[in-house]
Design an enzyme around this catalytic site. Structure first.
Site, PDB file in Angstrom:
ATOM      1  N   LYS A 181       0.852  -1.197   0.000  1.00 24.43           N
ATOM      2  CA  LYS A 181       0.000   0.000   0.000  1.00 24.43           C
ATOM      3  C   LYS A 181       0.887   1.248   0.000  1.00 24.43           C
ATOM      4  O   LYS A 181       1.501   1.581   1.006  1.00 24.43           O
ATOM      5  CB  LYS A 181      -0.936   0.060   1.209  1.00 24.43           C
ATOM      6  CG  LYS A 181      -2.051   1.096   0.941  1.00 24.43           C
ATOM      7  CD  LYS A 181      -2.644   1.764   2.131  1.00 24.43           C
ATOM      8  CE  LYS A 181      -1.870   2.915   2.675  1.00 24.43           C
ATOM      9  NZ  LYS A 181      -1.783   4.111   1.806  1.00 24.43           N
ATOM     10  N   GLU A 256      10.946   1.649   9.453  1.00 26.95           N
ATOM     11  CA  GLU A 256      11.967   2.654   9.146  1.00 26.95           C
ATOM     12  C   GLU A 256      11.279   4.001   9.286  1.00 26.95           C
ATOM     13  O   GLU A 256      10.377   4.326   8.517  1.00 26.95           O
ATOM     14  CB  GLU A 256      12.500   2.438   7.733  1.00 26.95           C
ATOM     15  CG  GLU A 256      13.192   1.106   7.580  1.00 26.95           C
ATOM     16  CD  GLU A 256      13.760   0.874   6.183  1.00 26.95           C
ATOM     17  OE1 GLU A 256      13.501   1.683   5.284  1.00 26.95           O
ATOM     18  OE2 GLU A 256      14.459  -0.125   6.012  1.00 26.95           O
ATOM     19  N   CYS A 289      14.457  11.296   4.836  1.00 27.53           N
ATOM     20  CA  CYS A 289      14.582  10.874   6.237  1.00 27.53           C
ATOM     21  C   CYS A 289      16.037  10.838   6.694  1.00 27.53           C
ATOM     22  O   CYS A 289      16.336  11.085   7.856  1.00 27.53           O
ATOM     23  CB  CYS A 289      13.951   9.509   6.403  1.00 27.53           C
ATOM     24  SG  CYS A 289      14.673   8.285   5.298  1.00 27.53           S
ATOM     25  N   GLU A 386      11.627  16.390  13.798  1.00 28.50           N
ATOM     26  CA  GLU A 386      11.827  16.306  12.350  1.00 28.50           C
ATOM     27  C   GLU A 386      10.870  17.262  11.634  1.00 28.50           C
ATOM     28  O   GLU A 386       9.658  17.194  11.845  1.00 28.50           O
ATOM     29  CB  GLU A 386      11.550  14.868  11.885  1.00 28.50           C
ATOM     30  CG  GLU A 386      11.768  14.677  10.404  1.00 28.50           C
ATOM     31  CD  GLU A 386      11.346  13.290   9.919  1.00 28.50           C
ATOM     32  OE1 GLU A 386      10.225  12.860  10.233  1.00 28.50           O
ATOM     33  OE2 GLU A 386      12.143  12.647   9.223  1.00 28.50           O
TER      34      GLU A 386
HETATM   35  P1  NAD Z   1       3.035   8.513   7.389  1.00 17.57           P
HETATM   36  O1  NAD Z   1       3.422   7.769   8.600  1.00 17.57           O
HETATM   37  O2  NAD Z   1       2.033   9.592   7.522  1.00 17.57           O
HETATM   38  O3  NAD Z   1       2.456   7.531   6.282  1.00 17.57           O
HETATM   39  C1  NAD Z   1       3.199   6.441   5.778  1.00 17.57           C
HETATM   40  C2  NAD Z   1       2.250   5.399   5.239  1.00 17.57           C
HETATM   41  O4  NAD Z   1       1.469   4.873   6.304  1.00 17.57           O
HETATM   42  C3  NAD Z   1       1.261   5.900   4.194  1.00 17.57           C
HETATM   43  O5  NAD Z   1       1.127   4.917   3.193  1.00 17.57           O
HETATM   44  C4  NAD Z   1      -0.038   5.995   4.979  1.00 17.57           C
HETATM   45  O6  NAD Z   1      -1.176   5.851   4.175  1.00 17.57           O
HETATM   46  C5  NAD Z   1       0.110   4.830   5.926  1.00 17.57           C
HETATM   47  N1  NAD Z   1      -0.699   4.891   7.153  1.00 17.57           N
HETATM   48  C6  NAD Z   1      -1.068   5.991   7.859  1.00 17.57           C
HETATM   49  N2  NAD Z   1      -1.786   5.622   8.947  1.00 17.57           N
HETATM   50  C7  NAD Z   1      -1.877   4.276   8.931  1.00 17.57           C
HETATM   51  C8  NAD Z   1      -2.475   3.310   9.795  1.00 17.57           C
HETATM   52  N3  NAD Z   1      -3.128   3.677  10.901  1.00 17.57           N
HETATM   53  N4  NAD Z   1      -2.346   2.010   9.497  1.00 17.57           N
HETATM   54  C9  NAD Z   1      -1.671   1.621   8.388  1.00 17.57           C
HETATM   55  N5  NAD Z   1      -1.086   2.488   7.535  1.00 17.57           N
HETATM   56  C10 NAD Z   1      -1.185   3.799   7.800  1.00 17.57           C
HETATM   57  O7  NAD Z   1       4.394   9.057   6.769  1.00 17.57           O
HETATM   58  P2  NAD Z   1       4.569  10.024   5.534  1.00 17.57           P
HETATM   59  O8  NAD Z   1       4.140  11.396   5.932  1.00 17.57           O
HETATM   60  O9  NAD Z   1       3.974   9.389   4.314  1.00 17.57           O
HETATM   61  O10 NAD Z   1       6.160   9.987   5.342  1.00 17.57           O
HETATM   62  C11 NAD Z   1       7.026  10.850   5.981  1.00 17.57           C
HETATM   63  C12 NAD Z   1       7.724  10.155   7.116  1.00 17.57           C
HETATM   64  O11 NAD Z   1       8.369   8.980   6.671  1.00 17.57           O
HETATM   65  C13 NAD Z   1       8.825  10.998   7.743  1.00 17.57           C
HETATM   66  O12 NAD Z   1       8.793  10.886   9.145  1.00 17.57           O
HETATM   67  C14 NAD Z   1      10.101  10.361   7.196  1.00 17.57           C
HETATM   68  O13 NAD Z   1      11.251  10.585   7.957  1.00 17.57           O
HETATM   69  C15 NAD Z   1       9.713   8.936   7.160  1.00 17.57           C
HETATM   70  N6  NAD Z   1      10.597   8.178   6.257  1.00 17.57           N
HETATM   71  C16 NAD Z   1      11.490   7.293   6.803  1.00 17.57           C
HETATM   72  C17 NAD Z   1      12.360   6.585   5.979  1.00 17.57           C
HETATM   73  C18 NAD Z   1      13.373   5.618   6.549  1.00 17.57           C
HETATM   74  O14 NAD Z   1      13.910   4.829   5.788  1.00 17.57           O
HETATM   75  N7  NAD Z   1      13.645   5.636   7.833  1.00 17.57           N
HETATM   76  C19 NAD Z   1      12.293   6.762   4.596  1.00 17.57           C
HETATM   77  C20 NAD Z   1      11.388   7.668   4.083  1.00 17.57           C
HETATM   78  C21 NAD Z   1      10.531   8.365   4.928  1.00 17.57           C
END
Ligand code: NAD
Length: 487
Positions: A181, A256, A289, A386
Site C-alpha cells: 500500500k 523505518e 529521512c 523532524e
Molecule cells: P506517514 O506515517 O504519515 O504515512 C506512511 C504510510 O502509512 C502511508 O502509506 C499511509 O497511508 C500509511 N498509514 C497511515 N496511517 C496508517 C495506519 N493507521 N495504518 C496503516 N497504515 C497507515 O508518513 P509520511 O508522511 O507518508 O512519510 C514521511 C515520514 O516517513 C517521515 O517521518 C520520514 O522521515 C519517514 N521516512 C522514513 C524513511 C526511513 O527509511 N527511515 C524513509 C522515508 C521516509
C-alpha cells in the site's frame, strides 16, 4: 477495462492490483500534482476493508506455490521485473516527478534505476544463501530460511517507487507474497510497477497493490490475521499504530521511521566538501529521512562555515522539477507546506534566528525557501523534531565530547555524518554516535548488503542484505544426529 488516467502521456491504472487483475473501488480520492496544485492527476481507488481482505486473500492463496519455487526460480522472475523497470525508466520518472515533484533528472539518472537494483540484488542474495552449517553435540546443524507468509508493505510519499521496491524485493525473494500500500499523496508509480509485474509474468497473487488512505486500507491490511510480516516506512506516529496492530496478531514488524541526523563538521574538515554535502540536504526539498538537518560545526571554523552555508542556501534554484536547472522542488502537499511553515514560525516566535529563507518562495505554489536557523538552545523544537522540509539548524560545539553529546541529544537515531580529515577522530566519534548509519566525509552512499535502520524513535529492526532476507523468513535450525545415513 479498468480505469486509467493519462499522466503526461502515460496511461496509469487508478485501481488496485489483486491476483494480477485491476480492481476499481467505487470510492476514490483525488491525486494532485505538487508542481501545480490545480492539476488533478487521477481519481484513485480508495481501498476499503473488503479490498484489503481480498488482496491479503490473494496473497495467502498464492503463498504455498511461490514459497515452494525456491530462490533461483523466484529470482528469475525478479530479474525479469528489474529488466522491465530499466526499460521503463522514462515513463516512471515522468509520472513520479509529476506525482511527488522529485527532480526528474535525478529520478531518471538514479532513483528509478535503484528500483531495478533492489530486485536484482535480493534475487541474487537469496539464491546464494547457504545457511550456517556446523557440528556440535554429536549432530550436524544447519540454519535454513523458511518463507514466512503473506506480507504487508506500507510506504510513505517521499521516494515511493524506490522505497516500495526496497521493501518488496527482499520479501518476494525470500518467498513471501506481498500486498503493497503506497501513500495516498503519491500513489501512481507503484501502480505502474504493477503493470510491469503482470508483464514479467509473476503468478497471480504473488505481488498485489491496494490504493487508499492509511487509516482505512492501511489499517485494515495490518490488522488482517493472515498476514505474517509487516514492513513499514513512514513517521514514528504511524509506526507506533502499526506496531500495536502487529502486536495484536504477534506478527514480526520492521519500521523505518523519521530522522533528525547530526551533520558534524570538525575544524580539521575539508570545508569545501562539507559545504557541498550540506547543500545537498535541500535536495527533494529536504523531504529525506536520512538528511543531516542539524549542522554542528566546531568553533574555529563556525563563522566561515555559517557565511558560506548562507551563500550556498541562497544559490539554490527553486522551480519546476522537470527543468534540469532546478535544484529545489516544491513540497508534496499544502498540508505539509503548512506544517513546515508552522515549525519555522514557532521557532521565530521563540526567538531563534532565521539566517536565511524562512518563507514561501511564491504565493501560488508549494515551494519553501532553503532555510537556515541558528537556535538559541538545543532543547528548541526546531532542533528536536523532524521538520521534513528544506530547513537546517546550525549550532556550534567545542571538542569531541560536546559533538557527541549534541549528536546524541534527540530521540532519533537514523543517520549521522562526520566531516574530519583525522581518521582516528572519525573512528572515536563514530563509535559513540547513536545512529543506524554513520557516514564519514560522505553522504547517501549505500551498499544494499549493509544493514539499514534506526535506533530510538527512528526505527525498529534492520533491513538491507541478509538482514532483510532473515526478517522476511522464519529461520529454522535443522539438526541431524551424526551417522544418520541415506537409507
Ligand atoms: P506517514 O506515517 O504519515 O504515512 C506512511 C504510510 O502509512 C502511508 O502509506 C499511509 O497511508 C500509511 N498509514 C497511515 N496511517 C496508517 C495506519 N493507521 N495504518 C496503516 N497504515 C497507515 O508518513 P509520511 O508522511 O507518508 O512519510 C514521511 C515520514 O516517513 C517521515 O517521518 C520520514 O522521515 C519517514 N521516512 C522514513 C524513511 C526511513 O527509511 N527511515 C524513509 C522515508 C521516509
Amino acid at each position: 477495462m479498468s480505469a486509467r488516467a493519462d499522466v503526461a502521456g502515460v496511461p496509469v491504472a487508478t485501481g488496485h492490483f489483486i491476483a494480477n487483475e485491476r480492481v476499481d473501488s467505487a470510492a476514490t480520492f483525488t491525486d494532485r500534482s505538487p508542481l501545480d496544485w490545480s492539476l488533478a492527476l487521477a481519481e484513485v481507488s480508495r481501498g476499503s476493508a473488503a479490498d484489503a481482505a481480498a488482496a491479503v486473500g490473494a496473497a495467502a492463496d498464492a503463498f504455498p506455490a511461490w514459497a515452494a519455487l525456491g530462490p533461483a526460480e523466484r529470482g528469475a522472475y525478479l530479474h525479469r521485473l528489474a529488466e522491465l523497470i530499466d526499460a521503463n525508466v522514462e515513463r516512471l520518472a515522468r509520472v513520479e516527478c509529476l506525482d511527488m515533484a522529485m527532480l526528474e533528472e535525478s529520478l531518471r539518472r538514479r532513483v528509478i534505476g535503484r528500483g531495478a537494483r533492489n530486485f536484482r540484488a535480493y534475487a541474487d542474495l537469496a539464491t546464494g544463501y547457504e545457511g550456517r552449517r556446523w557440528s556440535s553435540h554429536g549432530t550436524e546443524n544447519h540454519v535454513q530460511r523458511m518463507p514466512a507468509g503473506p506480507t504487508v508493505v506500507i510506504t510513505p510519499w517521499n521516494a515511493p517507487f524506490m522505497l516500495s521496491t526496497w521493501k518488496c524485493a527482499p520479501a518476494l525473494a525470500a518467498g513471501d507474497t506481498v500486498v503493497l500500500k503506497p501513500a495516498e499523496w503519491s500513489p501512481l508509480s507503484c501502480s505502474l510497477l504493477m503493470d510491469l509485474v503482470a508483464e514479467a509474468g509473476l503468478p497471480p497473487g504473488v505481488f498485489n497493490l491496494v490504493q487508499g488512505i492509511g487509516e482505512e486500507a492501511g489499517a485494515a491490511l495490518v490488522a488482517d490475521p493472515r498476514v505474517r510480516r509487516i514492513s513499514f516506512t513512514g513517521s514514528p506516529e504511524t509506526g507506533r499504530a502499526i506496531g500495536l496492530a502487529a502486536a495484536a496478531n504477534l506478527v514480526p514488524f520492521t519500521a523505518e521511521l523519521g530522522g533528525k541526523g547530526p551533520f558534524v563538521v570538525f575544524a580539521d574538515a575539508d570545508l569545501d566538501l562539507a559545504l557541498e554535502r550540506a547543500a545537498v540536504m535541500y535536495d527533494d526539498a529536504g523531504q529525506v529521512c536520512l538528511a543531516g538537518t542539524r549542522l554542528l560545526v566546531e568553533t574555529p571554523v563556525y563563522d566561515e562555515f555559517r557565511a558560506r552555508l548562507i551563500e550556498r542556501a541562497r544559490s539554490h534554484v527553486l522551480g519546476d522539477s522537470r527543468d534540469p536547472a532546478t535544484t529545489v522542488s516544491p513540497l508534496i502537499h499544502p498540508d505539509h507546506l503548512a506544517r513546515v511553515e508552522g515549525f519555522v514560525e514557532r521557532a521565530r516566535a521563540e526567538g531563534h534566528r532565521v539566517l536565511t529563507g524562512g518563507r514561501r518562495w511564491r504565493d501560488d505554489g508549494l515551494w519553501y525557501e532553503p532555510t537556515v536557523i541558528e537556535p538559541l538552545d538545543n532543547g528548541a523544537e526546531i532542533v528536536q523534531r523532524e521538520v521534513f522540509g528544506p530547513v537546517l539548524t546550525l549550532q556550534r560545539f567545542s571538542g569531541e565530547d560536546e559533538a557527541v553529546a549534541l549528536a546524541n541529544s534527540t530521540r532519533y537515531g537514523l543517520s549521522a555524518m562526520l566531516f574530519t580529515r583525522d581518521r582516528a577522530r572519525a573512528d572515536r566519534v563514530g563509535a559513540r554516535v547513536r545512529a543506524g548509519t554513520v557516514w564519514v566525509n560522505c553522504f547517501l552512499v549505500r551498499d544494499l548488503t549493509a544493514p539499514f535502520g534506526g535506533t530510538g524513535i527512528s526505527g525498529v529492526g534492520r533491513e538491507g542484505g541478509d538482514y532483510a532476507l532473515d526478517f522476511y523468513s522464519d529461520l529454522k535450525t535443522y539438526q541431524v544426529k551424526e551417522g544418520t545415513t541415506h537409507g
